[in-house]
Each structure stands twice: as structure tokens, then as C-alpha cells.
Design an enzyme around this catalytic site. Structure first.
Site, PDB file in Angstrom:
ATOM      1  N   SER A  91       0.889  -1.176   0.000  1.00 19.04           N
ATOM      2  CA  SER A  91       0.000   0.000   0.000  1.00 19.04           C
ATOM      3  C   SER A  91       0.921   1.218   0.000  1.00 19.04           C
ATOM      4  O   SER A  91       1.349   1.675   1.059  1.00 19.04           O
ATOM      5  CB  SER A  91      -0.891   0.017   1.242  1.00 19.04           C
ATOM      6  OG  SER A  91      -1.717  -1.108   1.277  1.00 19.04           O
ATOM      7  N   LYS A 166      -6.560   2.772  -2.779  1.00 15.82           N
ATOM      8  CA  LYS A 166      -6.322   1.937  -1.584  1.00 15.82           C
ATOM      9  C   LYS A 166      -6.266   2.799  -0.316  1.00 15.82           C
ATOM     10  O   LYS A 166      -6.911   2.487   0.693  1.00 15.82           O
ATOM     11  CB  LYS A 166      -5.009   1.155  -1.761  1.00 15.82           C
ATOM     12  CG  LYS A 166      -4.481   0.491  -0.507  1.00 15.82           C
ATOM     13  CD  LYS A 166      -5.379  -0.604   0.022  1.00 15.82           C
ATOM     14  CE  LYS A 166      -4.947  -1.037   1.412  1.00 15.82           C
ATOM     15  NZ  LYS A 166      -5.847  -2.002   2.018  1.00 15.82           N
ATOM     16  N   LYS A 235      -0.004   5.256   8.193  1.00 16.30           N
ATOM     17  CA  LYS A 235       0.696   5.635   6.955  1.00 16.30           C
ATOM     18  C   LYS A 235      -0.298   5.820   5.809  1.00 16.30           C
ATOM     19  O   LYS A 235      -0.241   6.787   5.058  1.00 16.30           O
ATOM     20  CB  LYS A 235       1.736   4.547   6.656  1.00 16.30           C
ATOM     21  CG  LYS A 235       2.380   4.528   5.303  1.00 16.30           C
ATOM     22  CD  LYS A 235       1.779   3.533   4.321  1.00 16.30           C
ATOM     23  CE  LYS A 235       1.708   2.099   4.761  1.00 16.30           C
ATOM     24  NZ  LYS A 235       1.091   1.177   3.822  1.00 16.30           N
TER      25      LYS A 235
HETATM   26  P1  NDP Z   1       4.410  -6.775   7.843  1.00 17.48           P
HETATM   27  O1  NDP Z   1       4.963  -5.778   8.784  1.00 17.48           O
HETATM   28  O2  NDP Z   1       3.799  -8.017   8.379  1.00 17.48           O
HETATM   29  O3  NDP Z   1       5.551  -7.226   6.799  1.00 17.48           O
HETATM   30  C1  NDP Z   1       6.416  -6.288   6.232  1.00 17.48           C
HETATM   31  C2  NDP Z   1       7.403  -6.986   5.306  1.00 17.48           C
HETATM   32  O4  NDP Z   1       8.318  -6.022   4.796  1.00 17.48           O
HETATM   33  C3  NDP Z   1       8.259  -8.048   6.011  1.00 17.48           C
HETATM   34  O5  NDP Z   1       8.570  -9.046   5.084  1.00 17.48           O
HETATM   35  C4  NDP Z   1       9.501  -7.230   6.390  1.00 17.48           C
HETATM   36  O6  NDP Z   1      10.665  -8.030   6.551  1.00 17.48           O
HETATM   37  C5  NDP Z   1       9.653  -6.379   5.153  1.00 17.48           C
HETATM   38  N1  NDP Z   1      10.453  -5.181   5.416  1.00 17.48           N
HETATM   39  C6  NDP Z   1      10.254  -4.242   6.369  1.00 17.48           C
HETATM   40  N2  NDP Z   1      11.187  -3.274   6.276  1.00 17.48           N
HETATM   41  C7  NDP Z   1      12.009  -3.637   5.262  1.00 17.48           C
HETATM   42  C8  NDP Z   1      13.161  -3.054   4.693  1.00 17.48           C
HETATM   43  N3  NDP Z   1      13.656  -1.894   5.132  1.00 17.48           N
HETATM   44  N4  NDP Z   1      13.761  -3.697   3.657  1.00 17.48           N
HETATM   45  C9  NDP Z   1      13.270  -4.866   3.192  1.00 17.48           C
HETATM   46  N5  NDP Z   1      12.176  -5.482   3.691  1.00 17.48           N
HETATM   47  C10 NDP Z   1      11.548  -4.853   4.707  1.00 17.48           C
HETATM   48  O7  NDP Z   1       3.393  -5.979   6.929  1.00 17.48           O
HETATM   49  P2  NDP Z   1       2.068  -6.505   6.186  1.00 17.48           P
HETATM   50  O8  NDP Z   1       2.366  -7.743   5.436  1.00 17.48           O
HETATM   51  O9  NDP Z   1       0.939  -6.450   7.138  1.00 17.48           O
HETATM   52  O10 NDP Z   1       1.856  -5.287   5.155  1.00 17.48           O
HETATM   53  C11 NDP Z   1       2.550  -5.195   3.932  1.00 17.48           C
HETATM   54  C12 NDP Z   1       1.837  -4.141   3.082  1.00 17.48           C
HETATM   55  O11 NDP Z   1       0.492  -4.555   2.856  1.00 17.48           O
HETATM   56  C13 NDP Z   1       1.759  -2.759   3.763  1.00 17.48           C
HETATM   57  O12 NDP Z   1       1.910  -1.754   2.804  1.00 17.48           O
HETATM   58  C14 NDP Z   1       0.352  -2.752   4.347  1.00 17.48           C
HETATM   59  O13 NDP Z   1      -0.131  -1.433   4.504  1.00 17.48           O
HETATM   60  C15 NDP Z   1      -0.405  -3.568   3.320  1.00 17.48           C
HETATM   61  N6  NDP Z   1      -1.619  -4.260   3.770  1.00 17.48           N
HETATM   62  C16 NDP Z   1      -1.650  -4.938   4.969  1.00 17.48           C
HETATM   63  C17 NDP Z   1      -2.811  -5.580   5.366  1.00 17.48           C
HETATM   64  C18 NDP Z   1      -2.910  -6.321   6.675  1.00 17.48           C
HETATM   65  O14 NDP Z   1      -4.045  -6.613   7.101  1.00 17.48           O
HETATM   66  N7  NDP Z   1      -1.819  -6.662   7.335  1.00 17.48           N
HETATM   67  C19 NDP Z   1      -4.030  -5.564   4.526  1.00 17.48           C
HETATM   68  C20 NDP Z   1      -3.850  -4.897   3.269  1.00 17.48           C
HETATM   69  C21 NDP Z   1      -2.697  -4.263   2.929  1.00 17.48           C
HETATM   70  P3  NDP Z   1      11.038  -8.680   7.980  1.00 17.48           P
HETATM   71  O15 NDP Z   1      10.376 -10.024   7.982  1.00 17.48           O
HETATM   72  O16 NDP Z   1      12.515  -8.745   7.945  1.00 17.48           O
HETATM   73  O17 NDP Z   1      10.512  -7.757   9.058  1.00 17.48           O
END
Ligand code: NDP
Length: 289
Positions: A91, A166, A235
Site C-alpha cells: 500500500s 487503496k 501511513k
Molecule cells: P508486515 O509488517 O507483516 O511485513 C512487512 C514486510 O516487509 C516483512 O517481510 C519485512 O521483513 C519487510 N520489510 C520491512 N522493512 C524492510 C526493509 N527496510 N527492507 C526490506 N524489507 C523490509 O506488513 P504486512 O504484510 O501487514 O503489510 C505489507 C503491506 O500490505 C503494507 O503496505 C500494508 O499497509 C499492506 N496491507 C496490509 C494488510 C494487513 O491486514 N496486514 C491488509 C492490506 C494491505 P522482515 O520479515 O525482515 O521484518
């Protein structure tokens, strides 16, 4: 199709699992142990390093914000091949996506923004709604890949349109969660049983996903799972508020919603779940649920 999936968080992990049933999927995650587990559990291939993901025909990013996506783009850019499709399911920020799309177009790489809605349960069950920004042809390419992750796939418009709609729709959800929690608290203070208050709301015009699902789980059943980080929801609403500002929009509800979520984030911290804003509402009234 050779797909590289980058970002195995709450959403990315199950999405990559569905893709692996139909495609040759390589996974990369910042915390490598998650990618190792994914490869073991779902027959995906562990990427030896991030740069190796550039060799895939399709690259999918599912990261917290456009900032992390841009950092990944920076690292992969020198190695990308013309004809690659980059699907950003994060997102993100529509303004950043437009710039990213231009940067990648210089390499002959197609970029679409393809954020999702439907929560972790939707990612687990492949019932997500996916909104895509890009040309009609790019949309078709992305739809063909993402159809195993979602039920409803919509062409939102040009690049950036997916990210724009979104964050706007998530802002509607945020405002709805907040007002519903406030009114439920007032019902409780008045002495009305929470189950009764939800039963009435859900058979009338106050009904929403917040009143039917999100809040009863917490306020009636006492379960407060972490499914979507408040920091990520904040965010989204901030991006929506900035879009409104950029368009010289008069959107006081959106501005207030953004302010309220930021206040809640400052109180609860980045690891809180988004529905925990209900706890802040209770604290604002000198009480608890
Ligand atoms: P999470 O926090 O569960 O996962 C984030 C992911 O990004 C992890 O794989 C993390 O790696 C990785 N990450 C974080 N920082 C970095 C970095 N600096 N460099 C590389 N990788 C990085 O988030 P979600 O899966 O919940 O959300 C992902 C996206 O989807 C967001 O934009 C969110 O707004 C959107 N979203 C979320 C929903 C939800 O219900 N959760 C629903 C719909 C959309 P690591 O494992 O190392 O931390």
C-alpha cells in the site's frame, strides 16, 4: 512463469504460497529465516541474495511503504532486464509509484501498483480484492499473475491509481472504526450490554465491517490479535490526507481521521494493531473496555 516475491510479512507470506501453486516462485525476505521457512513449507526457491531477484520475469514487492520499495528498486535496477513486469502490492504512495514507474520504464520494465484489501484472512484464503494502476495491457499481465491471490481484481486507472484508491478506502475504514468504537463506548457507559449494542447496530444503518467483525471480536470476545499494524494504517491515512492537500481538497473528516490515528500511534507505538485505537478512545474517557 518465473516470479521473485520480495517481502514475506503478514500479507506476503500467504500470497507467495498461492503463487507457488501455479508458478516457479523465488522468495527473498529481509529476515532470511522467514524465506527459508517459506521455501521449506511451500516449495519455493530461496533467493541467494536480493539482486538475484532481478532475473525473474515478474517481480512482486509486498513491503511496508514506498520507501522500502524504492530501496529495493535501487538495488535491483542495474540488473533488470527489459520486458520484466514489476508488481508492487505494497500500500504505497501514488506520487512515488509514478516516479518509480518512470525509472523502471527507462529500463524497459513495466511497473504496476497493485495494493490489496481483505486483510490477512483474505491473503490466507486467496479472496483479496486487488486494485491495479497501469495501462490496460499491463493490467492484463498483472491480472493473469495475481488471479491466484484474489477474488476481485479491478483496473483502477493509470499508474498510481491503485495506491490512491487503496489509501482512500482505508481512510474510510479508519474513520468508521473510530466513530463506531466511540458510539459503542457511549452505549456501554449508558449501561447497554455490548452484545445488544452491536446487535442493534448490525441490523440497522450503522452497520459496517467495523461493527460486524472488527470491533465485536475485541470488545465482546476480548480478543486483540495483531493483524494490521497501526503504523501501517496511519501511513495509509497520512498518504490520503496528503493527496487531499495536494489537490487543494477541503476534507476535514479525512484530516481529523489522520490526526486521531497519529495520536493513537504516538500513544500505542508502532507494533500495536490498528483496532487498538479503541483502547485510546476508552482512555480518553477515563475508562477501559
Ligand atoms: P508486515 O509488517 O507483516 O511485513 C512487512 C514486510 O516487509 C516483512 O517481510 C519485512 O521483513 C519487510 N520489510 C520491512 N522493512 C524492510 C526493509 N527496510 N527492507 C526490506 N524489507 C523490509 O506488513 P504486512 O504484510 O501487514 O503489510 C505489507 C503491506 O500490505 C503494507 O503496505 C500494508 O499497509 C499492506 N496491507 C496490509 C494488510 C494487513 O491486514 N496486514 C491488509 C492490506 C494491505 P522482515 O520479515 O525482515 O521484518
Amino acid at each position: 512463469m518465473k516470479i521473485a516475491f520480495i517481502g514475506l510479512g503478514a500479507m506476503g507470506y500467504p500470497m507467495a504460497r498461492h503463487l507457488a501453486k501455479a508458478h516457479d516462485v523465488t522468495v527473498w525476505n529481509r529476515t532470511a529465516a522467514k524465506a527459508e521457512r517459506h521455501a521449506k513449507e511451500h516449495g519455493t526457491t530461496l533467493a541467494p541474495d536480493l539482486e538475484s531477484c532481478a532475473g525473474a520475469e515478474v517481480i512482486i514487492t509486498m513491503l511496508p511503504t514506498s520507501k522500502e520499495v524504492d530501496e529495493v528498486v535501487d538495488r535491483l535496477l542495474p540488473y533488470l532486464k527489459a520486458g520484466t513486469l514489476w508488481i508492487d502490492a505494497t500500500s504505497g504512495d501514488p506520487n512515488v509509484s509514478r516516479l518509480t514507474s518512470e525509472r523502471l520504464a527507462g529500463k524497459g520494465v513495466d511497473f504496476v501498483d497493485a495494493p490489496v484489501t481483505g486483510a490477512v484472512v483474505g491473503a490466507e484464503n486467496a479472496t483479496l480484492t486487488i486494485m491495479i494502476g497501469g495501462t490496460a495491457q499491463q493490467f492484463e499481465r498483472a491480472r493473469e499473475i495475481l488471479k491466484v491471490c484474489g477474488k476481485t481484481i479491478i483496473h483502477a486507472g493509470d499508474v498510481g491509481a491503485g495506491h490512491a484508491i487503496k489509501v482512500l478506502t482505508n481512510s474510510i475504514m479508519g474513520a468508521t472504526v473510530w466513530i463506531t468504537a466511540e458510539c459503542m463506548l457511549m452505549a456501554k457507559k449508558f449501561g447497554i450490554d455490548m452484545k445488544t449494542a452491536f446487535a442493534v447496530t448490525n441490523s440497522g444503518s450503522g452497520r459496517s465491517n467495523a461493527s460486524e467483525n472488527l470491533l465485536p471480536m475485541r470488545l465482546v470476545d476480548g480478543k486483540w490479535p495483531l493483524v494490521f499494524k497501526l503504523a501501517l494504517h496511519d501511513k495509509d491515512i497520512r498518504i490520503a490526507a496528503a493527496m487531499a492537500h495536494q489537490q487543494h481538497g477541503s476534507t476535514p473528516m479525512l484530516a481529523l481521521t489522520s490526526q486521531l490515528f497519529t495520536a493513537a500511534l504516538n500513544q500505542l507505538g508502532p507494533e500495536a494493531d490498528y483496532i487498538e485505537v479503541a483502547k485510546v478512545i476508552a482512555a480518553m474517557n477515563g475508562t477501559e473496555w
